[in-house]
Scaffold this active site. Structure first.
Site, PDB file in Angstrom:
ATOM      1  CG  HIS A  87      -2.099  -1.347   1.609  1.00 14.76           C
ATOM      2  ND1 HIS A  87      -1.969  -1.953   2.186  1.00 14.76           N
ATOM      3  CD2 HIS A  87      -2.792  -1.349   0.249  1.00 14.76           C
ATOM      4  CE1 HIS A  87      -3.365  -3.117   1.939  1.00 14.76           C
ATOM      5  NE2 HIS A  87      -3.294  -2.641   0.615  1.00 14.76           N
TER       6      HIS A  87
ATOM      7  CG  HIS B 261       0.343  -3.951   4.903  1.00 20.35           C
ATOM      8  ND1 HIS B 261       0.188  -4.077   4.119  1.00 20.35           N
ATOM      9  CD2 HIS B 261       0.979  -5.292   4.952  1.00 20.35           C
ATOM     10  CE1 HIS B 261       0.072  -4.154   3.060  1.00 20.35           C
ATOM     11  NE2 HIS B 261       0.288  -5.411   3.437  1.00 20.35           N
TER      12      HIS B 261
ATOM     13  CD  GLU C 142      -1.829  -3.967   8.182  1.00 22.91           C
ATOM     14  OE1 GLU C 142      -2.025  -3.260   9.164  1.00 22.91           O
ATOM     15  OE2 GLU C 142      -2.819  -4.522   7.822  1.00 22.91           O
TER      16      GLU C 142
ATOM     17  CD  GLU D 132      -0.665   0.442   4.899  1.00 20.55           C
ATOM     18  OE1 GLU D 132      -0.170  -0.574   4.896  1.00 20.55           O
ATOM     19  OE2 GLU D 132      -2.000   0.377   4.768  1.00 20.55           O
TER      20      GLU D 132
END
EC number: 3.5.1.114
Lengths: 309, 309
Positions: free
Chosen positions: A19, A113, A174, A22
Site C-alpha cells: 500500500h 503494513h 501491521e 503506508e
C-alpha cells in the site's frame, strides 16, 4: 506434540509499499535497497517495493487494492488492456517471488503494513504454520516495548489474497497507529526490530537450533461492523465512540459505547463479547468496515528444527 | 487602550472540506447542511463544502492546493482551459462569500482544518484583528479540555492566500492529531464546541455586550525546517526524532534531538530557542517542511463592543 522438521529457511524477502501510503515499509525497503544487504549469514535477503506506482503517488493503490490480488484466480487471469495495474503487478511479483505454492517460492516473505488503528505490532497469518507461530513467539520475547499480537485469517491457499501468501512461509506485519503518508520514528524502529529479529530467528533455525513447542494466542475475525450510514446518501452518520477509539484488542461487552453520532447520540454494542480490532482504520471506510470483531484462540505448536538432508 | 467598536457581526460562514481529506470539517459541514440551521438569534449561518471534488476523492486537492488560491492575483486571474479546478473554485467561493476586501463579504468566516500533528486546537489568523483575538480568548475560557493556541501569519490582505481571508473577520481552525481520511469523535466534538462558542460570542457581541480588553499569546512562524534528504534522489533520509514527535509548542533548545535517520543517527537542533509546530504534518512532506519554528509574542487588545447606528 512431536518435533517437526522443516528444510532450511535460506531466503527472505521483505516487501514494503504494497500500500503506497503506508510509509514504514516504503522507507525500510528503500533503506535496505540503499545498503545493498543481500546476505546475512545463511540467509539471502531481498527488499522489494511492491507497488512503486502507488508509492510514487503516495496513495494506497492506483486502480485496485494490490493486497487483494494474490488469489489463484487473479494470478492466473489473462492480461488484457483493461487489466488493472495492480493485477499485472501481482502477476509480476508472483513470477519474481513465487510462483505461489511452488517449490521455487521464497522461503520467507514478510510484507510491511501500517494502520491508523492502535494495533501495536500485529502479525497476520493466512493459516496455521508452525514456523511463523514460532517466529511470533520469538518476537514477543524479543520486543517487550510494544504489544505483539497475531491475527489468523484461516484462508485456504488458493483464496489467500495477500502478497505474503506467495512465500512458502510468510506473514504480514501491521503496525500502528500511524497516519497514511507519514513516517514516525518510533513505528519505524519497531518494524526494523521485528525484521532484524526475524532474520536472527532464521539464522538460529538454519544453524540447527531446536525451538521448543508451546502455545500462543491468536485472534480470528468473527465479523465486521460498519458505521451507521444515511440510508439515502450512504454517508456515515457517526464516528467511533471515544471509549472504543484506540482500544483495539480490549474486550467489547454488551452495552459498551460503540459509535457517537454527529448529532451526539451514543450507539451501544449489543452482541456477544468479542475483541475489536482495526478500529477506525482509514482504508476500511470504503470497505464499509468500522472495525472487526474477533475471538481469541489458543494454538499449540510442536517444537521445530531444521531438516537434515 | 480605548474601546473600539465594530458593526454587528450578522453573518457567519463555516467552511469544511477545503482540504478534502480533513474529515472533521467535511462531516461537520454535512451535518450542518442536513440540519438546515440558517439562523441562530441575530446571526445568519451558512455551511459551505469548499472543495467538493477533493472531498469526493478524499484527497487534499485535485489539481492545486485550494487554500493557497485566495491571493488577489489568483482571484483576479483570467480563467482559461488550463486553469486548475481549485483556482476556478476559489473564484466561485470569492464571488459567493466575498468578494474579499469588499463590504459585501461575510462578517465572519471560519475554515475548518485537521492536521496529523499534535497541534491541539489552534486558531490561525492572517493578521491582527481585535474581534478574532477576543474570540480566541473567549474560546480559551470556554474550552478547558484541550490546549487552545493561536498562530498569527501577518500576511497583508492582498497576499493572504487562505480561504478564510475572504471574510471581513476570519480564522482557520487547525485541530489534531487526526490522520487524513479518518474522523475521530473527540476531535469532531472539540471543533463543534469551538464553532458553537464562536456563534455564542457573536450573539453576545450583537446584543451590545462589552468585551474587556486584555492580552493573548500568539505564535508567529520564524522559519521552516526540512527533513534531511538524499542529495541525489531528494528522498528523506530521517524521520522526526521521537523526542520531538508530538511535542508541538514545546520549546526546542540547542542540542535537542530533531531527526532520527533511518540508519539510526540522531540529528540535533543547533539554532536559537524557538517553538516547533506542525511537527510531522502529512501534507508538508511535499512542501519540504518537517516542522515550522515559531516565536511566542504577546498581543494586547482593547475592549470592544458593537457600533450603534
Amino acid at each position: 506434540m512431536e518435533q517437526v522438521s522443516f528444510p532450511p529457511l535460506s531466503s527472505v524477502v521483505i516487501c514494503g509499499g504494497t500500500h503506497g501510503n503506508e510509509m514504514t515499509g516504503v522507507y525500510l525497503v528503500r533503506e535496505m535497497q540503499k545498503q545493498k544487504v543481500d546476505k546475512v549469514g545463511s540467509v539471502s535477503i531481498n527488499a522489494v517495493m511492491s507497488n512503486p506506482r502507488a508509492v510514487e503517488a503516495c496513495t494506497r493503490y492506483t486502480e485496485t487494492d494490490l493486497n487483494r490480488c494474490f488469489t489463484d484466480a487473479l494470478l492466473s487471469s489473462p492480461i488484457t488492456d483493461s487489466t488493472p495495474y495492480e493485477v499485472r503487478r501481482a502477476q509480476e511479483l508472483n513470477a519474481q517471488l513465487g510462483p505461489k505454492g511452488s517449490n521455487k517460492a521464497v522461503d520467507m516473505l514478510i510484507d510491511l503494513h501500517n494502520t491508523t488503528s492502535n494495533m501495536g505490532l500485529c502479525l497476520i497469518f493466512d493459516s496455521i504454520d508452525y514456523v511463523t507461530l514460532h517466529i511470533f513467539k520469538y518476537l514477543q520475547s524479543k520486543i517487550p516495548s510494544v504489544p505483539v499480537r497475531s491475527l489468523l485469517l484461516e484462508k485456504p491457499p488458493s483464496e489467500a489474497y495477500s502478497l505474503d501468501s506467495v512465500g512458502k512461509h510468510s506473514f504480514s506485519i501491521e503496525v500502528g497507529p500511524q497516519p497514511n503518508g507519514v513516517v514516525r520514528a518510533d513505528i519505524f524502529n519497531i518494524v526494523k526490530e521485528a525484521v532484524d529479529h526475524t532474520i536472527g530467528f532464521l539464522q538460529e533455525f538454519n544453524r540447527g537450533g531446536t525451538f521448543e513447542g508451546g502455545e500462543v494466542e491468536a485472534f480470528t475475525v468473527v465479523k465486521s461492523v460498519d458505521y451507521p450510514r444515511d440510508p439515502m446518501t450512504g454517508e456515515i452518520t457517526a464516528a467511533i465512540h471515544p471509549q472504543l477509539q484506540d482500544n483495539d484488542f480490549k474486550l467489547l461487552k454488551r452495552g459498551d459505547p460503540m459509535f457517537l453520532s454527529f448529532t451526539g447520540e451514543t450507539v451501544k454494542y449489543e452482541g456477544e463479547e468479542l475483541y475489536p480490532l482495526f478500529v477506525n482504520e482509514c482504508a476500511y471506510y470504503e470497505k464499509k468496515i468500522a472495525f472487526h470483531l474477533a475471538q481469541k484462540l489458543t494454538h499449540k505448536f510442536p517444537s521445530i528444527r531444521v531438516k537434515k538432508d
